[in-house]
Design an enzyme around this catalytic site. Structure first.
Site, short mmCIF file in Angstrom:
data_model
loop_
_atom_site.label_atom_id
_atom_site.label_comp_id
_atom_site.label_asym_id
_atom_site.label_seq_id
_atom_site.Cartn_x
_atom_site.Cartn_y
_atom_site.Cartn_z
N CYS A 108 0.81 -1.22 0.00
CA CYS A 108 0.00 0.00 0.00
C CYS A 108 0.85 1.27 0.00
O CYS A 108 0.45 2.28 -0.59
CB CYS A 108 -0.97 0.00 1.17
N HIS A 153 -2.82 6.71 3.36
CA HIS A 153 -1.37 6.86 3.43
C HIS A 153 -0.95 8.17 2.76
O HIS A 153 -1.57 8.62 1.79
CB HIS A 153 -0.67 5.72 2.69
#
Length: 365
Positions: free
Chosen positions: A132, A257
């Site tokens: 990710c 993120h």
């Protein structure tokens, strides 16, 4: 096989990424026939909604993989390492989101906006999706590389709690409840004492704090997450000698993120040209007007699909380097969406390949 739509298995359907993936399948083009939901035996019997219908979750067994044309694996490394080869041996093409196969030279590592051609060659019948943190930045970095030629990358990845799964999200919310309305964070160790042992999967308290660590300890003090960004970026961009340094920091964000990026290129760069590239690149949204407070943050991009880019600047000391900030939903493009895009790419290429009458046969390399 007939020319019917292919059968899709979602392995790990009951997890956090599984929930997002089922939503993604519901909102994308209907290219699938049967969608089979698989999970651990303890989750068998649960009902989950996909494409407007309730589907019963089945236990992951060899029999449950019979007749599957494509299997999406959203499970931990150990589970994927065991079951993905079994699914492939039964005739399915596997798209795996774990770390199990990302370094395997016989397993392509794919981001459809960057290297979609790589899905065609899959000797083991498996395609891997990157981590990710890599996915939060690679679409933007790859677009700039195509224009300027990337030579060096320095990244500080700010990772959300949900990257540690449901236990990570639950731990952060529990800690936030413990510190809410307090005067904590003003004396050494007061947050740690208030949180106590309720740190969940993290090595220390995350509420009112940041943790400069995620992953497992690797050589020379690096973490597996940091080396993953390095190795995955090199593979996806086909730059085996690329200089990459990454630092991973866990931040008190539920989902989303971020990364601050220093990218150096072969040729001189300008902000104006970088803006043009980023504004027209698939999977990227340019949001860059700091004078009016326009730049991406995790709280603003959560629940969206693209990589958002802002704070684009040319390095003050290097005409070949850019500094910028990226944000992306780690459960969507960072996991579920990229896996679905890979699967749809495989089906699309197979449908136009003219290999036999059945799509299932065409899925095989």
């Amino acid at each position: 096989m007939t020319s019917a739509k292919p059968t899709l298995a979602v392995v790990g359907a009951t997890g956090a990424v599984g929930a997002v993936l089922l939503q993604t399948l519901t909102h994308h083009a209907d290219v699938w026939g049967e969608i089979r939901l698989l999970a651990s035996p303890r989750s068998a019997g649960r009902k989950l909604a996909v494409r407007g219908e309730e589907c019963e979750v089945l236990a992951l067994t060899e029999e449950a993989l019979d007749g599957v044309d494509l299997a999406l694996f959203l499970v931990p490394e150990a589970v994927a390492a065991r079951w993905a080869p079994i699914a492939a041996a039964k005739g399915a093409v596997v798209v795996d989101t774990s770390t199990a196969f990302r370094a395997d030279p016989d397993v392509p590592l794919v981001v459809p906006e960057i290297n979609p051609h790589a899905v065609r060659v899959r000797p083991r019948g498996i395609v891997a999706s990157p981590g990710c943190s890599t996915l939060a930045l690679i679409v933007a970095v790859g677009a700039l590389h195509a224009e300027f030629g990337l030579t060096e990358l320095v990244v500080t990845a700010q990772q959300a709690a949900s990257a540690a799964g449901s236990p990570g999200t639950e731990a952060l919310r529990r800690q936030l409840a413990l510190v809410a309305g307090s005067e904590l964070g003003t004396h050494p160790g007061d947050v740690r004492r208030a949180v106590g042992d309720h740190t969940g999967p993290f090595p220390g308290p995350l509420a009112l704090n940041v943790l400069p660590w995620s992953g497992a300890l690797a050589a020379d003090g690096w973490s597996s997450e940091e080396l993953g960004i390095r190795d995955e970026t090199r593979r996806i961009l086909d730059l085996p000698g690329l200089r990459v340094a990454a630092t991973c920091v866990r931040v008190p964000v539920v989902t989303g993120h971020s990364a601050s990026v220093h990218a150096r290129f072969e040729r001189p760069v300008t902000v104006a040209r970088a803006h043009e590239i980023l504004a027209t690149s698939p999977g990227v949204v340019l949001y860059d007007d700091p004078g009016t407070g326009d730049f991406p943050t995790p709280a603003d991009v959560v629940g969206t699909d693209p990589t958002w880019v802002g704070r684009v600047r040319r390095s003050m000391d290097d005409e070949r380097a850019l500094e910028f900030f990226v944000c992306g939903d780690n459960l969507r493009k960072g996991a579920a969406l990229n896996a679905v895009q890979i699967a749809e790419r495989i089906v699309g290429q197979s449908a136009g390949s003219g290999v036999g009458d059945g799509l299932g046969q065409a899925l095989r390399p």
